[in-house]
Each structure stands twice: as structure tokens, then as C-alpha cells.
Design a protein around this motif. Structure first.
Motif, short mmCIF file in Angstrom:
data_model
loop_
_atom_site.label_atom_id
_atom_site.label_comp_id
_atom_site.label_asym_id
_atom_site.label_seq_id
_atom_site.Cartn_x
_atom_site.Cartn_y
_atom_site.Cartn_z
N GLY A 272 21.17 52.50 100.07
CA GLY A 272 21.02 52.51 101.32
C GLY A 272 22.24 52.52 102.18
N SER A 273 23.12 51.94 101.81
CA SER A 273 24.45 51.64 102.37
C SER A 273 25.15 53.19 102.55
CB SER A 273 25.32 50.54 101.97
OG SER A 273 25.71 50.87 100.54
N GLU A 274 24.77 54.06 101.77
CA GLU A 274 25.79 55.18 101.56
C GLU A 274 24.72 56.49 102.21
OE1 GLU A 274 28.58 54.65 100.09
OE2 GLU A 274 27.87 52.61 99.83
N ILE A 275 23.73 56.38 102.57
CA ILE A 275 22.96 57.50 102.96
C ILE A 275 22.38 57.53 104.52
CG2 ILE A 275 21.97 57.74 100.76
CD1 ILE A 275 19.20 56.46 101.79
N CYS A 276 22.23 58.67 105.03
CA CYS A 276 21.61 58.71 106.34
C CYS A 276 20.13 59.04 106.45
CB CYS A 276 22.35 59.89 107.26
SG CYS A 276 22.19 61.56 106.48
#
Length: 477
Positions: A272-276
Motif C-alpha cells: 500500500g505504501s508504494e502504490i497509487c
């Protein structure tokens, strides 16, 4: 366009020989660009005249190699292939071949031949009008790491190819122009009377008219940041996504084709921290319930990403309204964006209007797909782009394989089929790398599926894809 180094006599001899074998045709002809022309140059007939074909290849070689020395040659399929072959054999220049589409067997290569990344390729074409066919070949050569700086043609019809190629950093070399061809025929008495007047009037009327690239032609638009594009967006979800990408510094979307809800939730928490955007196919989740949606929304809020339900709605307006709002999934209550096909026509969008006025969800139109043999091409693609332009309040963007000339900056362009390993799979999926999609195809968001969710360390892979795609975006500035 460079000036030919050939003498007037050499050009005259070639033009008259082309006229003699019937390559110069007079009448009424519709060109690929859509223009109706009273004169048509059919260079396909030259394959039956080996001496003339060799002469054409030699003249084109002289025209470009006096100024530039590319390492490889590649003919635009199909008419220019014999010319490029003649040039390659006569002057010992290695050649690569571009296929119209990759083979479904064997090596499955789109570009055949021996080459290495960074090699410079001379693109060979018989004639140009708008330059669209040349740009298609350049695009595919770039996709395998080859570079193109020069294009050589026998005839420039003087209808905008020069301008379009120059916009993309390509130098056009031609043996002769349409004006030179006509003047040569007139001086030799081969073009007279009413036909001459018709041709001269056509040339005068179209001399400075630039034929635009078709909407289905790839285009490299000037760089506009995501922050600026958020201001241009007419759809609230497009605005939100542009702002999210700019602030979070990620243009990575992940497609999660898992069938167990806890596996999906666990993956969403890890990456989740890496995606838009997280893309779901909710109808494949075997143990689906509303608690799953609540948990997924909580993770999305925690890590600041949007939820994309890839439903691919394709029915009439009244039916999609119920599919979107009702049933087991109640998609309208939780999806930030959904996909729709255009087979039912623009009325399909009306089925969503009332719901998205309340929820603010965005529609993504399927303009192109990444699967081999997809029928989302040509006129279908053009119509999808026009449908989006006519419904900019509801449509946030497109699922596409490249930025097309009619796609403006207020739309989000999302490209599936992205993987570092770009070989494809056994079921027709074709892959492109993050850098190629963002820099060469000039889209905005990469959608990665199996390359991340099937990895033994999905968080680590997500970081790699995020870094690659964001670096590609920043390098366009």
C-alpha cells in the motif's frame, strides 16, 4: 528535410523510369492519410524491376549516408522492405526487420535480427505523407532499446511528415519531393493538358497543408506535471489521482487477481505504501463479503491509494446502472473508478451519471488492451477517445497502450501489461517495461499484476516498479 545530393539528371532518369513501369498513376486515389489525390506513386511495382530497385536503394543510400552513419537499417513494412534489403546487401549494412505484430510462436519477437541496446537504426520508407507509418516503426524499434535519429524516403509528398518527424527529433532525408517529381514529368512532356492542370491545382492547394496524424497515431506531448494536470482535470477522481501521484510520488497501480479475500488484504497492506491504485476483480473473490470491502477501504485510507474495480461494463445504460449500484457487490458504494467498453455506444455512460454525481467515481474507457489480437484497435479506439472527449465530466481517462494524439492532459492514461520481464505469457498477454510505457508510450500510470502479486517478496518488487516508473516520469521533464 535535407536537400538531395543527387544531380538533377539522376533524379530525372529515376522519375522517368518510374513513370515508364507504371509506378506513377493518374486518376483519383484515396491516400492512407484520407486525402483524395489525382496522382499516386505505387512503388510496389519496383520489385519486378531488379535493376531499378537496386538504383533506388543506391540513391537513398547516397542521400542519407553522406550526412549520417546509422549502424543498422530497417524498412517500414511492406513496400520499403525490398529497398532496405537492397541497401543492406549493396553496402554491407546490417539490417533488422520489424514485424507488423509479434509471432505467437518461436521467439515471439517484434524486431528480428542481431542488435544490441542503443544501436542507431536508419528507418527506410518508400514515401511519406503524414509520417504515421514511420512513427509506428520507430515506436517498435524504441521498444527493444534501439534508437532512431534519421529517416530516408524516396518521395516526400510535402504534406506534413517533415514537421511531425522533426517534433520527435527525427531528421527526414528524401531523394525528391512531389513538386520535383511533377516538374520533371512536365519538362519531359509526360504530364500535359487537363491532367496537368488537375495535378498542378492539387499540388498548389495542398502544398502547405499539413495532414494531421490520425487520432490512433502515437504522440509525444510536451511534459505537463501531474500537479498541473490536476488543475486541468474535469473529473473529480482524475483530479484526486493526479494530486495523489504528485504528493505520494508514485504512478504504480497493482492488479490483484487473487481469489481469497485475506490474501488480497495482506497484499494491500504490504504494498500500500508504494502504490497509487489497487485494481481488483471482485467477482473472482471466492469468499467475498461486505466486511472484505470495509477492510480494504481501511487499508486504502491508511496508505492513501484508490480502489479500481476492473469490471469492464459493456451493456446498455439501464443494465449497467443496476450492475454498478445493486447486486451482491454494490460496486458504486466503494469503487473509486471502474472500466467500461464502448460496444454499447455512448449511452452506456448515462447509466452511471446519477451514481457518480454522488460518489465522484471516475470511468476509464478501454481504448486499447494489452492482449495479443485485441480488437480494441483502429476505428474502435478512435471512437472510444471521442466518447471520452464528449463526456469529460464522467470519464476520468483511458486504459491504453500509448498516448494518442486526441488524448488531452485532463485525462489519466493507464497502461496494463507491464513487467520487467517483457516476454509475454502463453495466453496472449504481452508485456512492456515501466520505462518504455512511461517515456516512449507517454502514458501516466503503469499497471503491474503478476510481476508483483506472484513474487515471493511483493513489497520489494513494488518498490522496484515504483522507482522505475517514477524515475521515467521525472526524466520527461
Amino acid at each position: 528535410m535535407t536537400t538531395s545530393i543527387l544531380s538533377k539528371e539522376e533524379i530525372k532518369e529515376l522519375v522517368l523510369k518510374l513513370n515508364e513501369i507504371g509506378a506513377v498513376k493518374l486518376g483519383e486515389f484515396k491516400l492512407k492519410s484520407g486525402i483524395i489525390s489525382p496522382i499516386y506513386i505505387d512503388l510496389r511495382v519496383t520489385v519486378s524491376s531488379p535493376v531499378l530497385l537496386a538504383s533506388i536503394a543506391s540513391m537513398m543510400y547516397k542521400t542519407v549516408y553522406a550526412q549520417s552513419k546509422p549502424e543498422l537499417v530497417c524498412g517500414v513494412p511492406y513496400t520499403a522492405l525490398p529497398i532496405a534489403t537492397g541497401m543492406s546487401i549493396a553496402h554491407n549494412i546490417p539490417m533488422v526487420v520489424r514485424r507488423k505484430e509479434a509471432k505467437a510462436y518461436g521467439t515471439k519477437q517484434l524486431i528480428e535480427g542481431i542488435f544490441k541496446e542503443g544501436d542507431n537504426v536508419l528507418v527506410v520508407e518508400d514515401l511519406v505523407t503524414s509520417g504515421a507509418s514511420v512513427l509506428e516503426t520507430v515506436r517498435d524499434l524504441n521498444s527493444v532499446g534501439l534508437t532512431v535519429t534519421d529517416v530516408v524516403v524516396l518521395l516526400d509528398r510535402q504534406q506534413g511528415a517533415k514537421q511531425e518527424l522533426e517534433k520527435r527529433g527525427l531528421k527526414l532525408h528524401s531523394v525528391f519531393t512531389m513538386e520535383e517529381l511533377i516538374n520533371t514529368l512536365v519538362e519531359a512532356g509526360k504530364l500535359t493538358g487537363p491532367t496537368l492542370e488537375l495535378v498542378k491545382n492539387f499540388l498548389e492547394a495542398n502544398k502547405n497543408v499539413v495532414v494531421p496524424l490520425p487520432s490512433s497515431a502515437p504522440v509525444r506531448a510536451p511534459f505537463v506535471s501531474f500537479q498541473e494536470r490536476a488543475k486541468l482535470a474535469t473529473n473529480p477522481t482524475a483530479n484526486k489521482l493526479f494530486q495523489l501521484m504528485a504528493s505520494k510520488k508514485t504512478n504504480l497501480a497493482v492488479a490483484v487477481d487473487l481469489t481469497v479475500k485475506q490474501e488480497i488484504l495482506d497484499l494491500a497492506e504490504k504494498i500500500g505504501s508504494e502504490i497509487c491504485v489497487l485494481k481488483t476483480h471482485v467477482d473472482i473473490v471466492q469468499d467475498y463479503d461486505q466486511q472484505f470491502i470495509k477492510d480494504l477501504q481501511a487499508i486504502a485510507a491508511k496508505h492513501n491509494f484508490l480502489i479500481f474495480e476492473d469490471r469492464k461494463f459493456a451493456d446498455i445504460g439501464n443494465t449497467v446502472k443496476y450492475q454498478f449500484e445493486n447486486g451482491v457487490y454494490e460496486i458504486s458504494k466503494w469503487a473509486d473508478m471502474v472500466t467500461i467498453h464502448g460496444v454499447a455506444g455512448p449511452a452506456i455512460i448515462d447509466g452511471f451519471r446519477e451514481s457518480i454525481k454522488t460518489t465522484g467515481a471516475g470511468l476509464l474507457l478501454l481504448a486499447q488492451m494489452s492482449s495479443k489480437g485485441s480488437m480494441c484497435v483502429g476505428e474502435y479506439t478512435n471512437q472510444m477517445v471521442e466518447m471520452g472527449k464528449s463526456n469529460q465530466d464522467a470519464v476520468m481517462g483511458f486504459i491504453c497502450q500509448e498516448r494518442l494524439s486526441a488524448m488531452s492532459d485532463n485525462f489519466v492514461l493507464m497502461t496494463p501489461g507491464v513487467q520487467f520481464n517483457s516476454a509475454g505469457d502463453s495466453m496472449g498477454q504481452q508485456y512492456n517495461t515501466p520505462e518504455y510505457v512511461i517515456k516512449e508510450k507517454n502514458t501516466d500510470v503503469i499497471i503491474v499484476g503478476r510481476g508483483i502479486y506472484k513474487s515471493s517478496n511483493p513489497k520489494e518488487e513494488a518498490i522496484k516498479y515504483r522507482t522505475a516508473s517514477w524515475s521515467a516520469y521525472e526524466s520527461k521533464q
